[in-house]
Motif scaffolding. Structure first.
Motif, PDB file in Angstrom:
ATOM      1  N   GLU A  11       0.489  -1.148  -0.127  1.00 20.13           N
ATOM      2  CA  GLU A  11      -0.239  -0.083   0.088  1.00 20.13           C
ATOM      3  C   GLU A  11       0.874   1.797  -0.302  1.00 20.13           C
ATOM      4  OE1 GLU A  11      -3.274   2.095   2.521  1.00 20.13           O
ATOM      5  OE2 GLU A  11      -3.180  -0.022   2.899  1.00 20.13           O
ATOM      6  N   VAL A  12       1.723   1.688   0.571  1.00 20.75           N
ATOM      7  CA  VAL A  12       2.668   2.092   1.082  1.00 20.75           C
ATOM      8  C   VAL A  12       3.209   2.545  -0.035  1.00 20.75           C
ATOM      9  CG1 VAL A  12       4.550   3.086   1.889  1.00 20.75           C
ATOM     10  CG2 VAL A  12       3.563   2.296   3.099  1.00 20.75           C
ATOM     11  N   VAL A  13       3.666   2.111  -0.705  1.00 17.84           N
ATOM     12  CA  VAL A  13       4.442   1.240  -2.424  1.00 17.84           C
ATOM     13  C   VAL A  13       3.509   2.330  -3.653  1.00 17.84           C
ATOM     14  CG1 VAL A  13       4.853   0.325  -4.658  1.00 17.84           C
ATOM     15  CG2 VAL A  13       5.899  -0.654  -2.466  1.00 17.84           C
ATOM     16  N   LEU A  14       1.787   2.005  -3.749  1.00 15.47           N
ATOM     17  CA  LEU A  14       0.959   2.645  -4.384  1.00 15.47           C
ATOM     18  C   LEU A  14       0.823   4.251  -3.820  1.00 15.47           C
ATOM     19  CD1 LEU A  14      -1.162  -0.639  -4.843  1.00 15.47           C
ATOM     20  CD2 LEU A  14       0.194   0.364  -6.518  1.00 15.47           C
ATOM     21  N   SER A  15       0.991   3.865  -2.778  1.00 20.06           N
ATOM     22  CA  SER A  15       1.091   5.386  -2.356  1.00 20.06           C
ATOM     23  C   SER A  15       1.853   6.583  -2.579  1.00 20.06           C
ATOM     24  CB  SER A  15       0.243   5.542  -0.487  1.00 20.06           C
ATOM     25  OG  SER A  15      -0.212   4.686   0.274  1.00 20.06           O
ATOM     26  N   TYR A  16       3.237   5.572  -2.382  1.00 21.80           N
ATOM     27  CA  TYR A  16       4.514   6.467  -3.713  1.00 21.80           C
ATOM     28  C   TYR A  16       4.188   7.195  -5.038  1.00 21.80           C
ATOM     29  CZ  TYR A  16       9.255   8.321  -3.932  1.00 21.80           C
ATOM     30  OH  TYR A  16       9.909   9.135  -3.814  1.00 21.80           O
ATOM     31  N   ALA A  17       3.842   5.865  -6.283  1.00 17.56           N
ATOM     32  CA  ALA A  17       3.176   6.131  -6.873  1.00 17.56           C
ATOM     33  C   ALA A  17       1.756   7.031  -7.181  1.00 17.56           C
ATOM     34  CB  ALA A  17       2.569   5.062  -8.469  1.00 17.56           C
ATOM     35  N   SER A  18       1.258   7.595  -6.422  1.00 14.43           N
ATOM     36  CA  SER A  18      -0.408   8.389  -6.322  1.00 14.43           C
ATOM     37  C   SER A  18       0.616   9.513  -5.905  1.00 14.43           C
ATOM     38  CB  SER A  18      -1.468   7.925  -5.328  1.00 14.43           C
ATOM     39  OG  SER A  18      -2.342   8.824  -5.455  1.00 14.43           O
ATOM     40  N   MET A  19       1.783   9.456  -5.081  1.00 12.73           N
ATOM     41  CA  MET A  19       2.285  10.877  -4.865  1.00 12.73           C
ATOM     42  C   MET A  19       3.074  11.462  -6.106  1.00 12.73           C
ATOM     43  SD  MET A  19       5.119  11.747  -2.672  1.00 12.73           S
ATOM     44  CE  MET A  19       6.615  11.077  -3.324  1.00 12.73           C
ATOM     45  N   LEU A  20       3.840  10.217  -6.821  1.00 11.93           N
ATOM     46  CA  LEU A  20       3.921  10.875  -7.796  1.00 11.93           C
ATOM     47  C   LEU A  20       3.186  11.287  -9.488  1.00 11.93           C
ATOM     48  CD1 LEU A  20       7.073   7.707  -8.611  1.00 11.93           C
ATOM     49  CD2 LEU A  20       7.387  10.672  -8.022  1.00 11.93           C
TER      50      LEU A  20
ATOM     51  N   THR B  49      -8.308  -6.280   0.475  1.00 10.30           N
ATOM     52  CA  THR B  49      -6.920  -6.113   0.039  1.00 10.30           C
ATOM     53  C   THR B  49      -7.135  -5.201  -0.912  1.00 10.30           C
ATOM     54  OG1 THR B  49      -6.098  -7.917   1.792  1.00 10.30           O
ATOM     55  CG2 THR B  49      -4.248  -6.467   0.345  1.00 10.30           C
ATOM     56  N   GLU B  50      -7.649  -5.932  -1.837  1.00 10.98           N
ATOM     57  CA  GLU B  50      -7.656  -5.343  -3.145  1.00 10.98           C
ATOM     58  C   GLU B  50      -8.035  -4.006  -3.746  1.00 10.98           C
ATOM     59  OE1 GLU B  50      -8.529  -6.683  -7.838  1.00 10.98           O
ATOM     60  OE2 GLU B  50      -9.254  -8.075  -5.794  1.00 10.98           O
ATOM     61  N   ARG B  51      -9.448  -4.004  -2.811  1.00  8.42           N
ATOM     62  CA  ARG B  51     -10.537  -2.688  -2.821  1.00  8.42           C
ATOM     63  C   ARG B  51      -9.364  -2.153  -1.496  1.00  8.42           C
ATOM     64  NH1 ARG B  51     -14.240  -4.818   0.169  1.00  8.42           N
ATOM     65  NH2 ARG B  51     -13.327  -4.255   1.647  1.00  8.42           N
ATOM     66  N   ARG B  52      -8.519  -2.061  -0.851  1.00  8.50           N
ATOM     67  CA  ARG B  52      -8.211  -1.154  -0.438  1.00  8.50           C
ATOM     68  C   ARG B  52      -6.540  -0.501  -1.399  1.00  8.50           C
ATOM     69  NH1 ARG B  52      -7.877  -4.231   3.693  1.00  8.50           N
ATOM     70  NH2 ARG B  52      -5.542  -4.910   4.094  1.00  8.50           N
ATOM     71  N   TRP B  53      -6.396  -1.963  -2.071  1.00  5.82           N
ATOM     72  CA  TRP B  53      -5.192  -0.524  -2.867  1.00  5.82           C
ATOM     73  C   TRP B  53      -6.003  -0.251  -4.133  1.00  5.82           C
ATOM     74  CZ3 TRP B  53      -2.281  -6.548  -3.745  1.00  5.82           C
ATOM     75  CH2 TRP B  53      -1.432  -6.459  -2.804  1.00  5.82           C
ATOM     76  N   ASN B  54      -6.857  -0.628  -4.411  1.00  4.38           N
ATOM     77  CA  ASN B  54      -7.279   0.280  -5.901  1.00  4.38           C
ATOM     78  C   ASN B  54      -7.780   1.496  -5.367  1.00  4.38           C
ATOM     79  OD1 ASN B  54      -7.278  -1.561  -7.901  1.00  4.38           O
ATOM     80  ND2 ASN B  54      -9.584  -2.562  -6.873  1.00  4.38           N
ATOM     81  N   GLU B  55      -8.157   1.820  -3.823  1.00  7.92           N
ATOM     82  CA  GLU B  55      -8.402   2.833  -3.256  1.00  7.92           C
ATOM     83  C   GLU B  55      -7.179   4.347  -3.573  1.00  7.92           C
ATOM     84  OE1 GLU B  55      -9.951   2.268   0.927  1.00  7.92           O
ATOM     85  OE2 GLU B  55     -12.269   1.219   0.385  1.00  7.92           O
ATOM     86  N   VAL B  56      -5.944   3.446  -3.455  1.00  8.24           N
ATOM     87  CA  VAL B  56      -4.894   4.374  -3.466  1.00  8.24           C
ATOM     88  C   VAL B  56      -4.191   5.040  -4.133  1.00  8.24           C
ATOM     89  CG1 VAL B  56      -2.919   4.102  -2.492  1.00  8.24           C
ATOM     90  CG2 VAL B  56      -3.915   3.322  -0.972  1.00  8.24           C
TER      91      VAL B  56
END
Length: 787
Positions: free
Chosen positions: A36-45, A187-194
């Motif tokens: 989730e943190v990895v996906l959050s970082y991509a979202s920040m980028l 878990t997939e839902r939380r990741w998609n929300e990110v």
């Protein structure tokens, strides 16, 4: 620990980005949060502005140009370079297999200048747009994930039979099993929300950020002005970064130096030894200006000779080895490296490398890289560790308080280090190959210090943050009581004398601040300091002594047994002309040549013809031992004694260790006859080959530093702590290789026979036979003799 990079590249069809995270067993339980943190970082980028991205791009671009201009990109040996070039040629084509990723290219327009190479923001955001959970494979490797998959396989057997995509699989090439499963819905839902969020989330805004402007990226690089102008003109031309543009001073177009003339200089320019620039009651400064590689790189080594690092003072005032102190010092260094990994990441990105190690010679800190910033990094590492003040405070402003706990000694930093270290040690005897255990037991038979694995485990189990903090404080205060740590500082590469002296002064100010600086050592203090000589201890075997070790391996998966036979010479090995006898020089030359001559026939007889085992080797070994007390110095009164040995190793699952020993003895006995009858032409060929190896020019700055530093750390105390009666400071034995090569060239057949009889096959030989029995060879009661 985290790393990221391109795993596969398909020419014209995209690539795979791999991000690897090394977790502890406790951390692995939170793997979903890590993703989730990895996906959050991509979202920040995706939400970052062009200005923010441009700042990061500028640092990346600078380091790309530095690596290419300094010819660092393809500086590895040819045999290592071949596979990489072939892969890159397939990915990028032959016209760009060298320069892709380092020299600016845009489509078919060819190369452009660095100062016009702007950040391709839209391209970058397009790439980041693919970093979403629907386009991601998560690979987990560990005991807990595997156990869960096995449990799920039992519980969900019927479901897996319906959907054959999931479950246990086996890859076809090596037969390795793995599990394939879908991600749980929650878990997939939380990741998609990110990644569906177009704005920065609470996670990204509070804990994640783009890299700051890197303080370690060099702003200006040029060769040292201490070099003669004609030498400077041959090497690196120069580079400047004014913040907006990168200016290449080495020429452009046809004038640019693509290939630096280093190879010819390495072969022809003599390697001169370091110069002793300063020596005072606080330490020594060594310096060598590079005139062979002509690159803007520097290597720095700082050694703090601290008795309390691995010793405790007994009632008589002498320092004696202490396992707990040695273990705690190693843990301090490891915890420090973990604690500052994020802070020092900028230095790694900027092409700098550093380490801190507890060694028998003292606390060693090394730093190497581009010279403009490597000195700052070295001071940052030393100051943060020694004072315990947090990274980021200017080195010269850090002051150690009396009772403060060093910032790097927290449960978060120490816990993972202890877990990794204990796991490694506890599994040591059940996870290594049999020859590793043979070497371990042989070394123990030669050592004075009882440094058994079980002792280390016991010391680690008793280690706590509080105990480590006490050891750190005890180490610093004990050094202050003895007039401060003795500092050995070595600056090599593209660094001037003036810059080296400034660094040495800053180092002394860090480890010897006024509040800890004592008066010059009294005579009593000098006696106490001299009672500790830094370095390893190696036992000198008695004449004719035979030690037989028989041990059953605990590694049930290793069928092979191992034999390690060590023949120790009774004469001290040659160190230098001043302190070593002519007999030692002749013996060292003869044993080195015998080792060279043994290798091929030993392999041919025992490995090829007798099929004894898959590992059959022989080698020459030299170890340096310190005298435990001032009364036990060698016959010349020096503090370091060199002990040399011939070593034969066999790993076999065809015969048991005792049979392997018998065959080794038979071969060595026959080799004496071969030596007596060997044609002089064959002896001369071996002499020429060995002399070439000894005299081969060093090919890298790192090789140079290793050779010079090895002599400094071993010989500086005994050679330089006292001057001759006339006040002249004796030199270190820099010319050992040349002296040995000359001695090898003057050997006669009888010199080789005498050495071989005395050390290997004579009745007065001293040897250790270390036998480790694999699962193929259960050790019988009659052979049990665990020394």
């Amino acid at each position: 620990r985290l790393s990221a990079g391109q795993k596969f590249h398909f020419r014209g069809e995209g690539a795979i980005l791999e991000l690897s995270v090394l977790l502890t067993e406790a951390g692995e339980k939170h793997w979903e949060e890590v993703v989730e943190v990895v996906l959050s970082y991509a979202s920040m980028l995706r939400g970052s502005s062009e200005e923010e991205l441009q700042k990061v791009w500028r640092d990346v671009l600078t380091m790309s140009q530095v690596g290419w201009t300094c010819n660092d990109v393809w500086s590895s040996p040819a045999y290592e370079r071949c596979a990489t070039l072939a892969e890159r040629a397939f990915s990028y084509g032959t016209d760009r297999c060298l320069s892709a990723g380092y020299v600016p290219h845009y489509g078919d327009t060819g190369s452009i200048s660095y100062d016009n190479w702007k950040c391709p923001t839209e391209v970058l955001k397009n790439i980041v747009g693919h970093l979403v959970s629907d386009n991601m494979i998560v690979e987990r490797c560990g005991r807990d994930p595997w156990k869960k998959c096995e449990d799920d396989e039992i519980n969900q057997e019927q479901e897996m039979e319906k959907d054959t995509r999931w479950g246990r699989k086996k890859e076809p090439w090596y037969g390795v099993e793995y599990f394939l499963s879908s991600v749980e819905k929650g878990t997939e839902r939380r990741w998609n929300e990110v990644h569906e969020s177009r704005e920065r989330t609470s996670v990204t805004s509070s804990t994640l950020r783009l890299p700051r402007q890197n303080p370690y990226v060099p702003k200006e690089l040029e060769l040292c002005k201490d070099l003669p102008e004609d030498v400077r003109a041959l090497g690196f031309g120069g580079m400047r970064n004014d913040g907006d543009n990168i200016i290449d001073d080495s020429g452009s177009g046809d004038e640019k130096k693509v290939e630096l003339p280093r190879s010819s200089r390495v072969e022809t320019v003599k390697l001169c030894p370091p110069q002793l620039l300063e020596q005072n009651k606080y330490g020594r400064l060594w310096h060598r200006l590079d005139n062979r590689y002509l690159l803007p790189k520097t290597s720095l080594t700082i050694l703090l000779r601290i008795p309390a690092l691995r010793h405790l003072k007994d009632k008589s005032g002498r320092w004696t080895f202490d396992t707990a102190s040695a273990v705690y010092s190693s843990l301090l260094a490891a915890a420090f490296e973990d604690a500052v990994a994020q802070d020092s990441y900028d230095a790694t990105v900027a092409g700098l490398h550093w380490s801190i190690r507890s060694t028998p010679w003292g606390l060693a800190i090394t730093a190497d890289g581009y010279d403009q910033t490597v000195r700052d990094l070295c001071k940052d590492v030393l100051a943060a560790f020694w004072t315990g003040a947090r990274w980021g405070i200017r080195a010269e402003e850090r002051v150690r308080t009396e009772e403060a706990t060093p910032f790097f000694l927290t449960e978060d930093a120490v816990g993972p280090v202890l877990e990794r270290s204990l796991r490694s040690l506890r599994s040591y005897f059940s996870s290594k190959r049999s020859d590793v255990y043979a070497a371990y037991h042989s070394d123990r038979a030669l050592g004075r210090e009882n440094f058994h694995i079980s002792d280390r485990v016991r010391a680690m189990e008793e280690a706590t943050v509080e105990e480590l903090a006490k050891h750190h404080r005890r180490m610093v205060e004990a050094a202050a009581e003895e007039g401060g740590p003795s500092v050995e500082c070595f600056c090599s590469g593209n660094v001037s004398e003036e810059e080296s002296k400034e660094l040495f002064t800053d180092v002394l100010n860090i480890v010897r601040p006024e509040r800890f600086r004592s008066d010059p050592p009294t005579e009593a203090t000098k006696d106490l300091k001299s009672a500790w000589i830094p370095g390893n201890f190696l036992r000198h075997m008695e004449k004719g002594e035979q030690v037989d070790i028989h041990v059953q391996s605990d590694n049930l998966e290793d069928e092979s047994g191992a034999v390690l036979v060590t023949f120790q010479s009774q004469l001290p090995a040659f160190k230098n002309k001043k302190t070593s006898s002519a007999a030692s020089l002749k013996r060292s030359a003869a044993l080195r040549l015998i080792s060279q001559m043994l290798r091929e026939p030993l392999f041919d007889t025992l490995r090829t013809k007798q099929q004894l085992g898959y590992v059959v080797t022989s080698s020459y070994d030299i170890k340096f031992s310190v005298a435990p007390t001032l009364d036990d110095l060698d016959e010349h009164g020096t503090g370091v004694v060199a002990r040399e040995s011939l070593v034969v190793k066999v790993v076999s699952k065809n015969v048991a260790p005792p049979e392997a020993v018998r065959r080794i003895d038979d071969f060595l006995a026959s080799f004496l006859d071969r030596l007596r009858a060997m044609p002089m032409v064959e002896i001369a060929d071996n002499v020429e080959s060995l002399c070439k190896k000894l005299m081969r020019p060093k090919q890298t700055l790192a090789e140079e530093v290793n050779v010079h530093w090895g002599k400094i750390k071993k010989y500086a105390p005994e050679c330089l702590d006292s001057c001759d009666d006339d006040g002249e400071v004796p030199d270190l034995p820099w010319e050992t290789a040349e002296v040995l090569a000359e001695a090898i060239g003057s050997l006669e057949r009888m010199d080789l026979i005498d050495a071989f009889e005395s050390v290997v096959v004579g009745k007065d030989r001293s040897r250790i036979v270390s036998c480790v029995y694999g699962s193929q060879f259960p050790m019988s009661n009659s052979t049990e003799n665990k020394n």
